[in-house]
Enzyme design. Structure first.
Site, PDB file in Angstrom:
ATOM      1  N   ASP A  76      67.808  29.697  58.245  1.00 24.93           N
ATOM      2  CA  ASP A  76      66.311  29.816  58.861  1.00 24.93           C
ATOM      3  C   ASP A  76      66.372  30.322  60.079  1.00 24.93           C
ATOM      4  OD1 ASP A  76      65.504  28.960  56.335  1.00 24.93           O
ATOM      5  OD2 ASP A  76      65.450  26.923  56.866  1.00 24.93           O
ATOM      6  N   GLU A  77      67.223  30.949  60.766  1.00 18.89           N
ATOM      7  CA  GLU A  77      67.194  31.489  61.986  1.00 18.89           C
ATOM      8  C   GLU A  77      66.389  32.473  62.344  1.00 18.89           C
ATOM      9  OE1 GLU A  77      69.948  31.321  59.897  1.00 18.89           O
ATOM     10  OE2 GLU A  77      71.584  29.854  60.773  1.00 18.89           O
ATOM     11  N   GLY A  78      65.886  33.282  61.318  1.00 16.14           N
ATOM     12  CA  GLY A  78      64.995  34.248  61.477  1.00 16.14           C
ATOM     13  C   GLY A  78      65.586  35.676  60.946  1.00 16.14           C
ATOM     14  N   LYS A  79      66.551  35.463  59.863  1.00 13.16           N
ATOM     15  CA  LYS A  79      67.204  36.590  59.670  1.00 13.16           C
ATOM     16  C   LYS A  79      66.168  37.716  59.232  1.00 13.16           C
ATOM     17  CE  LYS A  79      69.366  33.932  56.978  1.00 13.16           C
ATOM     18  NZ  LYS A  79      69.065  32.518  57.508  1.00 13.16           N
ATOM     19  N   GLY A  80      65.117  37.249  58.113  1.00 11.72           N
ATOM     20  CA  GLY A  80      64.151  38.248  57.454  1.00 11.72           C
ATOM     21  C   GLY A  80      63.567  38.987  58.432  1.00 11.72           C
ATOM     22  N   LYS A  81      63.061  38.412  59.643  1.00  8.19           N
ATOM     23  CA  LYS A  81      62.393  39.142  60.646  1.00  8.19           C
ATOM     24  C   LYS A  81      63.167  40.208  61.319  1.00  8.19           C
ATOM     25  CE  LYS A  81      61.029  39.410  65.432  1.00  8.19           C
ATOM     26  NZ  LYS A  81      60.121  38.979  66.413  1.00  8.19           N
ATOM     27  N   ASN A 136      67.384  30.216  46.834  1.00  6.60           N
ATOM     28  CA  ASN A 136      67.273  28.935  47.882  1.00  6.60           C
ATOM     29  C   ASN A 136      67.029  29.633  49.224  1.00  6.60           C
ATOM     30  OD1 ASN A 136      69.735  30.734  47.875  1.00  6.60           O
ATOM     31  ND2 ASN A 136      71.011  28.627  48.411  1.00  6.60           N
ATOM     32  N   GLY A 147      64.582  31.815  51.823  1.00  4.71           N
ATOM     33  CA  GLY A 147      63.224  32.198  52.139  1.00  4.71           C
ATOM     34  C   GLY A 147      63.340  32.807  53.407  1.00  4.71           C
ATOM     35  N   HIS A 148      63.095  34.276  53.255  1.00 12.07           N
ATOM     36  CA  HIS A 148      63.299  35.184  54.294  1.00 12.07           C
ATOM     37  C   HIS A 148      61.697  35.480  54.918  1.00 12.07           C
ATOM     38  CE1 HIS A 148      67.674  35.956  54.027  1.00 12.07           C
ATOM     39  NE2 HIS A 148      67.416  34.573  54.157  1.00 12.07           N
ATOM     40  N   GLN A 150      71.147  31.997  53.964  1.00 13.01           N
ATOM     41  CA  GLN A 150      71.760  30.554  54.476  1.00 13.01           C
ATOM     42  C   GLN A 150      72.399  30.763  56.081  1.00 13.01           C
ATOM     43  OE1 GLN A 150      72.506  31.126  50.857  1.00 13.01           O
ATOM     44  NE2 GLN A 150      70.420  30.490  50.649  1.00 13.01           N
ATOM     45  N   THR A 153      75.814  24.929  50.859  1.00 14.77           N
ATOM     46  CA  THR A 153      75.230  25.614  49.709  1.00 14.77           C
ATOM     47  C   THR A 153      76.838  26.088  48.962  1.00 14.77           C
ATOM     48  OG1 THR A 153      73.973  27.380  48.704  1.00 14.77           O
ATOM     49  CG2 THR A 153      75.297  27.930  50.659  1.00 14.77           C
ATOM     50  N   ARG A 160      59.741  21.809  52.940  1.00 13.58           N
ATOM     51  CA  ARG A 160      60.050  20.553  53.574  1.00 13.58           C
ATOM     52  C   ARG A 160      60.041  20.774  54.900  1.00 13.58           C
ATOM     53  NH1 ARG A 160      65.951  19.598  50.890  1.00 13.58           N
ATOM     54  NH2 ARG A 160      65.815  22.068  50.638  1.00 13.58           N
ATOM     55  N   GLY A 211      58.442  35.807  69.031  1.00 10.97           N
ATOM     56  CA  GLY A 211      57.274  35.503  68.028  1.00 10.97           C
ATOM     57  C   GLY A 211      57.569  35.836  66.627  1.00 10.97           C
TER      58      GLY A 211
HETATM   59  P1  GDP Z   1      65.324  33.017  57.542  1.00  9.06           P
HETATM   60  O1  GDP Z   1      65.665  32.332  56.556  1.00  9.06           O
HETATM   61  O2  GDP Z   1      66.565  33.263  58.632  1.00  9.06           O
HETATM   62  O3  GDP Z   1      64.756  34.519  57.200  1.00  9.06           O
HETATM   63  O4  GDP Z   1      64.327  32.391  58.408  1.00  9.06           O
HETATM   64  P2  GDP Z   1      62.807  31.829  57.709  1.00  9.06           P
HETATM   65  O5  GDP Z   1      61.809  32.772  57.585  1.00  9.06           O
HETATM   66  O6  GDP Z   1      63.253  30.822  56.813  1.00  9.06           O
HETATM   67  O7  GDP Z   1      62.244  30.964  59.163  1.00  9.06           O
HETATM   68  C1  GDP Z   1      61.958  31.464  60.391  1.00  9.06           C
HETATM   69  C2  GDP Z   1      60.584  31.325  60.745  1.00  9.06           C
HETATM   70  O8  GDP Z   1      60.506  31.500  62.003  1.00  9.06           O
HETATM   71  C3  GDP Z   1      59.567  32.029  59.925  1.00  9.06           C
HETATM   72  O9  GDP Z   1      58.433  31.408  59.848  1.00  9.06           O
HETATM   73  C4  GDP Z   1      59.309  33.147  60.875  1.00  9.06           C
HETATM   74  O10 GDP Z   1      58.072  33.803  60.807  1.00  9.06           O
HETATM   75  C5  GDP Z   1      59.521  32.613  62.128  1.00  9.06           C
HETATM   76  N1  GDP Z   1      60.027  33.185  63.241  1.00  9.06           N
HETATM   77  C6  GDP Z   1      61.197  34.450  63.450  1.00  9.06           C
HETATM   78  N2  GDP Z   1      61.377  34.538  64.518  1.00  9.06           N
HETATM   79  C7  GDP Z   1      60.372  33.969  65.384  1.00  9.06           C
HETATM   80  C8  GDP Z   1      60.355  33.908  66.803  1.00  9.06           C
HETATM   81  O11 GDP Z   1      61.005  34.413  67.642  1.00  9.06           O
HETATM   82  N3  GDP Z   1      59.273  32.891  67.282  1.00  9.06           N
HETATM   83  C9  GDP Z   1      58.262  32.482  66.602  1.00  9.06           C
HETATM   84  N4  GDP Z   1      57.671  31.618  66.867  1.00  9.06           N
HETATM   85  N5  GDP Z   1      58.671  32.399  64.969  1.00  9.06           N
HETATM   86  C10 GDP Z   1      59.567  33.064  64.587  1.00  9.06           C
HETATM   87  P1  IMO Z   2      67.798  31.056  54.099  1.00  7.12           P
HETATM   88  O1  IMO Z   2      68.607  32.143  53.494  1.00  7.12           O
HETATM   89  C1  IMO Z   2      68.175  26.628  55.063  1.00  7.12           C
HETATM   90  C2  IMO Z   2      70.210  24.186  52.373  1.00  7.12           C
HETATM   91  C3  IMO Z   2      69.396  23.195  51.338  1.00  7.12           C
HETATM   92  C4  IMO Z   2      70.622  22.214  51.094  1.00  7.12           C
HETATM   93  C5  IMO Z   2      71.815  23.015  51.154  1.00  7.12           C
HETATM   94  C6  IMO Z   2      72.202  23.110  49.336  1.00  7.12           C
HETATM   95  O2  IMO Z   2      66.205  30.839  54.113  1.00  7.12           O
HETATM   96  O3  IMO Z   2      68.227  30.694  55.874  1.00  7.12           O
HETATM   97  P2  IMO Z   2      71.499  24.884  47.621  1.00  7.12           P
HETATM   98  O4  IMO Z   2      69.850  25.012  47.060  1.00  7.12           O
HETATM   99  O5  IMO Z   2      71.853  26.006  47.897  1.00  7.12           O
HETATM  100  O6  IMO Z   2      72.021  23.986  46.656  1.00  7.12           O
HETATM  101  O7  IMO Z   2      71.023  23.678  48.785  1.00  7.12           O
HETATM  102  O8  IMO Z   2      71.582  24.197  51.700  1.00  7.12           O
HETATM  103  N1  IMO Z   2      69.793  25.901  52.237  1.00  7.12           N
HETATM  104  C7  IMO Z   2      69.058  26.524  53.125  1.00  7.12           C
HETATM  105  N2  IMO Z   2      68.612  25.646  54.355  1.00  7.12           N
HETATM  106  N3  IMO Z   2      67.878  27.999  54.664  1.00  7.12           N
HETATM  107  C8  IMO Z   2      68.475  28.316  53.588  1.00  7.12           C
HETATM  108  O9  IMO Z   2      68.265  29.736  53.218  1.00  7.12           O
HETATM  109  C9  IMO Z   2      68.805  27.559  52.833  1.00  7.12           C
HETATM  110  N4  IMO Z   2      69.478  27.781  51.400  1.00  7.12           N
HETATM  111  C10 IMO Z   2      70.022  26.562  51.014  1.00  7.12           C
HETATM  112  O10 IMO Z   2      68.220  22.763  52.067  1.00  7.12           O
HETATM  113  O11 IMO Z   2      70.764  21.363  52.425  1.00  7.12           O
HETATM  114 MG    MG Z   3      64.833  30.754  55.400  1.00  9.77          MG
END
Ligand code: GDP
Ligand code: IMO
Ligand code: MG
Length: 420
Positions: free
Chosen positions: A12-17, A37, A39-40, A221, A236, A300, A410
């Protein structure tokens, strides 16, 4: 060359963006591991889109998006993503799926949930998308692959695997699962998936490389969730690091180009397991609210804490990171001061190495830097950033030994600063 972009923390570091932004400069974006698993999130024109299986290049009209053989695919999730894209007038003709990618069956999700239920307090906090059981069947040599959809005995093989899963499930506690309903939806979704283009990804990508196509591999991940190098067993089931690109796409190591590593300006984790710089307090709650830290896949609340530079040094080493991208800079706008983890004291000694046992009693040490304490969201030129932002970035670069070349301020596509 195939450039790589991946997460350096716990996801969830913001890879999708960032992939969506960079995709403008690439011909192909390829997912190489993980499954739904992930969510980008991508925000374009104020509209939020969440992708789970489809690469984040899909919103760029000319980009081809490859779902590689290292990915595990749930037809139900993929069909829903395709429907979401169709609502946004995006067709599926730019999506290619590797025949060697494994399928997540409804009973894989059933086993995932039952296995977690059996673990009780020691649960991993899985997203319950069937990831673990599907990769287990892959390594156990029992799995069904996308290419098997084209074979005459698919139904017999499906039935045999399902029966095997149901016998296995007997070792676990009973859980609620409407298998008949789930199967119906799975088979309906398969009809949608069958209309997509299947490829032999290693040949396809080899030819694309020869033709000089620009390719970006999109990690899912984060490196701390890697099956081998993460905080095992709270990880994972795939190799989330750069090494996973070769096996997950069928490409040789010589084809790997630049590696972009992404970190938030702080740190989060969803699910169980060690998190040395966690703030399990009011400050952590403040970060959660400021960063809207709720899972894109499961909703969550994410655990929050300060950035951990020793942890980042480790994942930069594992991945061979050339460029760093720091996201969510704007989420620290209101802090008078900012803490950065710079190592741990273990048995009285300060170390910047991650110990084998991260659950041991580690005391993280912190460097305090002055916060910028102002809104930086609309700044687009690094030179215009407050001194405190530049000091924070310099501190990261000096400690980590890698240049920060992108800063995100952002969620929107445009909220990005490229730094030389
Ligand atoms: P991913 O799994 O690495 O693609 O990241 P996620 O989408 O799960 O979570 C990142 C969240 O942070 C998303 O809600 C994005 O819209 C948001 N996001 C990404 N970059 C930034 C940023 O620079 N600032 C803020 N406020 N939100 C961001
Ligand atoms: P993105 O690509 C954050 C975590 C789960 C759990 C562990 C194992 O959006 O960054 P799994 O469903 O793979 O058996 O879960 O890994 N996890 C993630 N946490 N971002 C993800 O993906 C994740 N994918 C799995 O919360 O702790
Ligand atoms: Mg994510």
């Amino acid at each position: 060359m195939i450039d790589v972009l991946l997460g350096l923390q716990w996801g969830d570091e913001g890879k999708g963006k960032i992939v969506d932004y960079l995709a403008d400069n690439y011909d192909l974006i390829c997912r190489f591991q993980g499954g739904p698993n992930a969510g980008h999130t991508i925000v374009i024109g104020g509209k939020k889109h969440v992708l789970h299986t489809i690469p984040s290049g899909i919103f760029r009209p000319t980009v081809i998006n490859v779902i590689g053989n290292g990915v595990v695919i749930d037809p139900i999730v993929l069909a829903k993503e395709l429907a979401m894209l169709a609502e946004n007038e995006i067709t599926a003709d730019k999506i290619l799926i590797a025949r060697k990618a494994h399928l997540i069956l409804p009973t894989h999700r059933y086993l995932d949930a039952a296995s977690e239920a059996a673990k009780g307090k020691a649960k991993i906090g899985s997203t319950l998308r069937g990831i673990g059981p599907t990769y287990m069947d892959k390594t156990g040599r029992n799995g069904l692959r996308v290419g098997d959809l084209e074979s005459a005995d698919f139904m017999q093989r499906y039935a045999a695997l399902k029966e095997k899963h149901l016998s296995l499930a007997k070792i676990y506690p009973n859980i609620d699962f409407d298998l008949e309903k789930e199967e119906q939806e799975w088979f309906d979704s398969l009809e949608v998936i069958k209309k997509l283009q299947f490829i032999d990804s290693s040949y396809y990508l080899s030819e694309a490389l020869k033709a000089g196509k620009k390719i970006l591999a999109e990690g899912a991940q984060g490196s701390m969730l890697d099956i081998d190098y993460g905080t095992y067993p709270y990880v994972t089931s795939s190799n989330t690091i750069t090494a996973g690109v070769c096996t997950g796409l069928g490409v040789p190591p010589q084809s790997i180009g630049k590696v972009y590593g992404i970190s938030k300006s702080y740190c989060t984790r969803v699910g169980s397991g060690p998190f040395p710089t966690e703030l399990d307090n009011e400050l952590g709650e403040e970060l959660r609210q400021l960063g809207a830290e709720f899972g894109a896949t499961t909703g969550r609340p994410r655990r929050t804490g300060w950035i951990d530079l020793a942890q980042l040094k480790y994942t930069i080493m594992l991945n061979g990171v050339d460029h760093l991208c720091i996201t969510k800079m704007d989420c620290l706008n209101t802090f008078e001061s900012i803490e950065l983890g710079i190592g741990y004291t273990e048995k009285g000694q300060l170390t910047d190495r991650l110990p084998y046992n991260l659950e041991a009693d580690l005391s993280p040490q912190y460097q305090t830097l002055q916060g910028w304490n102002q809104d930086i969201n609309s700044i687009r030129d690094y030179n215009e950033m407050p001194t405190e932002v530049k000091d924070y970035i310099s501190f990261l670069e000096n400690y980590l030994g890698v240049p920060v070349t992108m800063l995100s301020t952002g969620p929107e596509r445009e909220a990005l600063i490229i730094k030389d």
